[in-house]
Enzyme design. Sequence first.
Site, short mmCIF file in Angstrom:
data_model
loop_
_atom_site.label_atom_id
_atom_site.label_comp_id
_atom_site.label_asym_id
_atom_site.label_seq_id
_atom_site.Cartn_x
_atom_site.Cartn_y
_atom_site.Cartn_z
N HIS A 146 -0.59 7.21 -38.18
CA HIS A 146 -0.96 8.61 -37.96
C HIS A 146 -0.02 9.30 -36.98
O HIS A 146 -0.35 10.35 -36.44
CB HIS A 146 -2.41 8.69 -37.47
CG HIS A 146 -3.38 8.12 -38.45
ND1 HIS A 146 -3.68 8.73 -39.64
CD2 HIS A 146 -4.09 6.96 -38.44
CE1 HIS A 146 -4.54 7.98 -40.32
NE2 HIS A 146 -4.80 6.90 -39.61
N LYS A 186 1.75 -2.85 -17.83
CA LYS A 186 2.53 -3.77 -16.99
C LYS A 186 4.01 -3.49 -17.13
O LYS A 186 4.74 -3.45 -16.15
CB LYS A 186 2.25 -5.25 -17.36
CG LYS A 186 0.89 -5.79 -17.00
CD LYS A 186 0.66 -6.03 -15.53
CE LYS A 186 0.07 -4.87 -14.82
NZ LYS A 186 -1.33 -4.62 -14.78
N LYS A 223 -0.75 0.02 -4.13
CA LYS A 223 -1.76 -0.90 -4.64
C LYS A 223 -3.14 -0.24 -4.72
O LYS A 223 -3.86 -0.43 -5.69
CB LYS A 223 -1.81 -2.13 -3.72
CG LYS A 223 -2.79 -3.20 -4.17
CD LYS A 223 -2.25 -3.99 -5.32
CE LYS A 223 -3.21 -5.05 -5.81
NZ LYS A 223 -2.86 -5.47 -7.18
N GLU A 279 -2.97 -2.80 -21.70
CA GLU A 279 -2.63 -3.45 -20.42
C GLU A 279 -1.21 -4.02 -20.46
O GLU A 279 -0.48 -3.93 -19.47
CB GLU A 279 -3.68 -4.54 -20.12
CG GLU A 279 -3.39 -5.43 -18.92
CD GLU A 279 -3.31 -4.70 -17.58
OE1 GLU A 279 -3.55 -3.49 -17.52
OE2 GLU A 279 -2.95 -5.36 -16.58
N GLU A 294 4.98 -0.14 -15.42
CA GLU A 294 4.93 -0.01 -13.97
C GLU A 294 5.92 -0.88 -13.23
O GLU A 294 6.39 -0.49 -12.18
CB GLU A 294 3.51 -0.16 -13.42
CG GLU A 294 2.87 -1.49 -13.56
CD GLU A 294 1.44 -1.50 -12.98
OE1 GLU A 294 1.09 -0.66 -12.16
OE2 GLU A 294 0.69 -2.41 -13.36
N ARG A 345 0.82 -1.22 0.00
CA ARG A 345 0.00 0.00 0.00
C ARG A 345 0.85 1.27 0.00
O ARG A 345 0.35 2.36 -0.23
CB ARG A 345 -0.90 0.02 1.24
CG ARG A 345 -1.88 -1.11 1.29
CD ARG A 345 -2.75 -0.99 2.53
NE ARG A 345 -3.59 0.18 2.47
CZ ARG A 345 -4.76 0.21 1.87
NH1 ARG A 345 -5.23 -0.85 1.27
NH2 ARG A 345 -5.48 1.32 1.85
O1 M6R Z 1 -8.20 -1.22 -6.98
P1 M6R Z 1 -8.47 -0.72 -8.36
O2 M6R Z 1 -8.76 -1.81 -9.34
O3 M6R Z 1 -9.53 0.34 -8.39
O4 M6R Z 1 -7.13 -0.02 -8.83
C1 M6R Z 1 -7.06 0.65 -10.06
C2 M6R Z 1 -5.65 0.96 -10.45
O5 M6R Z 1 -5.03 1.75 -9.48
C3 M6R Z 1 -4.82 -0.31 -10.66
O6 M6R Z 1 -5.39 -1.15 -11.60
C4 M6R Z 1 -3.39 0.06 -11.11
O7 M6R Z 1 -3.42 0.61 -12.39
C5 M6R Z 1 -2.49 -1.17 -11.05
N1 M6R Z 1 -1.22 -0.80 -10.51
C6 M6R Z 1 -2.27 -1.79 -12.37
O8 M6R Z 1 -1.40 -2.86 -12.32
#
Ligand code: M6R
Length: 613
Positions: free
Chosen positions: A509, A490, A608, A486, A493, A27
């Site tokens: 474009h 990944k 998270k 997506e 991040e 977190r």
């Molecule tokens: O808990 P949530 O699904 O609402 O979170 C949304 C995003 O913060 C989350 O998906 C974030 O993009 C992740 N780090 C992606 O891997």
Amino acid sequence: MCGIVGYIGKRDSVPIVLDALARLEYRGYDSAGIAVIDAQGNLVGSKSEGRLGRLVERLRDGEPLAGSVGLGHTRWATHGKPSDANAHPLGDCSGRIAVVHNGIIENYATLRAHLLERGHVFTSETDTEVIAHLIESHYNGDLLAAVRATLRELRGAYALGVMSNYDPEHLIFARNGASPLVVGIGEGEMFVASDTPAILKYTKREIILQEGELVVVGRDGWKLSDYDGKELERDVVQIAWDMGAAEKGGFKHFMLKEIFEQPRVIKETLSGRIDDLNQVTLAAELGDVTPERLRAIGKIAITGCGTAYYAGMVGMYLLRSLVHLPVEMEVASEFRYGDPVVDGNALTIAMSQSGETADTIEAVRIAKGAHSTVLGICNALGSHLSRVADATLFTRGGPEIGVAATKTYVSQVTVMTLFALYLAALRQSTPVDRLRAIADGTKLLPAAIDLLLNASDDVRRVAKQIRKAQSVLFLGRYVNFPTALEGALKLKEIAYIHAEGYAAGEMKHGPIALLDPAVPVIGIVTDGRVREKMLSNLMESRAREAPVIIVANYGDEEAAQVADHVFWVPKVDELLSPVVNIIPLQLLAYHIADLEGKDVDQPRNLAKTVTVE
Ligand code: M6R
């Protein structure tokens, strides 16, 4: 967005609080701290900038603490840089009150100015410290009354914990807005945490705090009330997750473990939701969002953040294809300020793993204010989203600890698929045979993913070849455009490589100008209506000497000819292919990050669950 832990019981709180904090580090992890009430009744603590490990070393090497009442925190900085001084717990002038906090106190500057005028001395730059000083200023022999008076002055979304040797037999916690807190009930001991996995080792019985609630925990129980003191009842929830779900189970990282859990997660997500005739049965779970209500809707709006948003985007294509309703997509942070046009005829679908993401919750509030029906698609039981939505479909992914979402993405896409099938059947918008064939096809997904996981070493070989790339382009179209987005997210991040997901037709474009031999292009070319178009787009990339890697169906030799490397995947219905096609891209990001020695589970600057705007 910061993790909070509290313990009161008969054991030494320090190892318990540190252990629980370690499970909450996802977190936030820029600093950590702990405070306890020691055997002499003193409030003592230790804090450190950096990972929790630094605090543990500090405690081991010179500042040992012990006490059966403890409060801990792991931080994701909002106000004030990561430093020892800004780490929580934060105290008042007397040194008798300690506060930990997750969220933002929006009016802290005004409160701080008033407190400074009254002679309070601040030691940090945080918004949190005003809470401790306010409690001190209100304290008149009754700690709980002082906390209540303080809460009435705070504006913002927060969860907070208060410990004081004015009342060493209790800890006090409060929640306002999208900042979760659970209270774990033990035998002669109580645990409090920002998330269930942190305390799963100690108890599986818990209550979940809701907005505007305050709980006082002692060794033998808890008392729940609103901020004004009105007592509240709450059912105790029995948590079904086992401890193994929150452990690495022999894998090097949580992310890898969670990638490998995906076949089981999909089985779980599908379980009991498709009958023997291959009809999707969601009516009972949808409760008040009745078939009549769903038949009446005229449009759908989908919102969420990050990976959840991309899962929603797959849903958009599915719903358009099968239900033929207008479907709009907007990230929650834009939805809330973008004058969304939703009304009583609209269904708003909010996607969120945690169910606590501040922007998503606010988007839901706006949609509800406009009288839209709201459906949550969510992983966390009892989460904020699941309480405010008219109905929630749970994704059943179990706890996801890696900051990068993986198993919750495929489970969200799977739930979206089920919902699109259900809605299409209700509205008779697609022939029943077609719907049943897709539903039947979902049962093959776990085995298809198993095959791909067995090819993880092959993905690692490709990872070795492109691990030094400065930039990578991911291309897809139609249902696999979100797969490209997506896949790029990944890589960004966890490996910190610049990556862009692009709708392949848009390459010419603009982005094609980026291509050269140093920019790998990853394209999704599985069977379906856009396969040939994708092949042409990849030929264009190859003509610019970009290394081309593709995701293609076993045996597609024509596709293989445009590529330097192929991630082979089994053929499934095109509408189900996003669930399969994302797997090699998750593995690719994982292996590059691991090869580069990055912190896979706790990438820099991220948290998270993002409970601030
Ligand atoms: O808990 P949530 O699904 O609402 O979170 C949304 C995003 O913060 C989350 O998906 C974030 O993009 C992740 N780090 C992606 O891997």
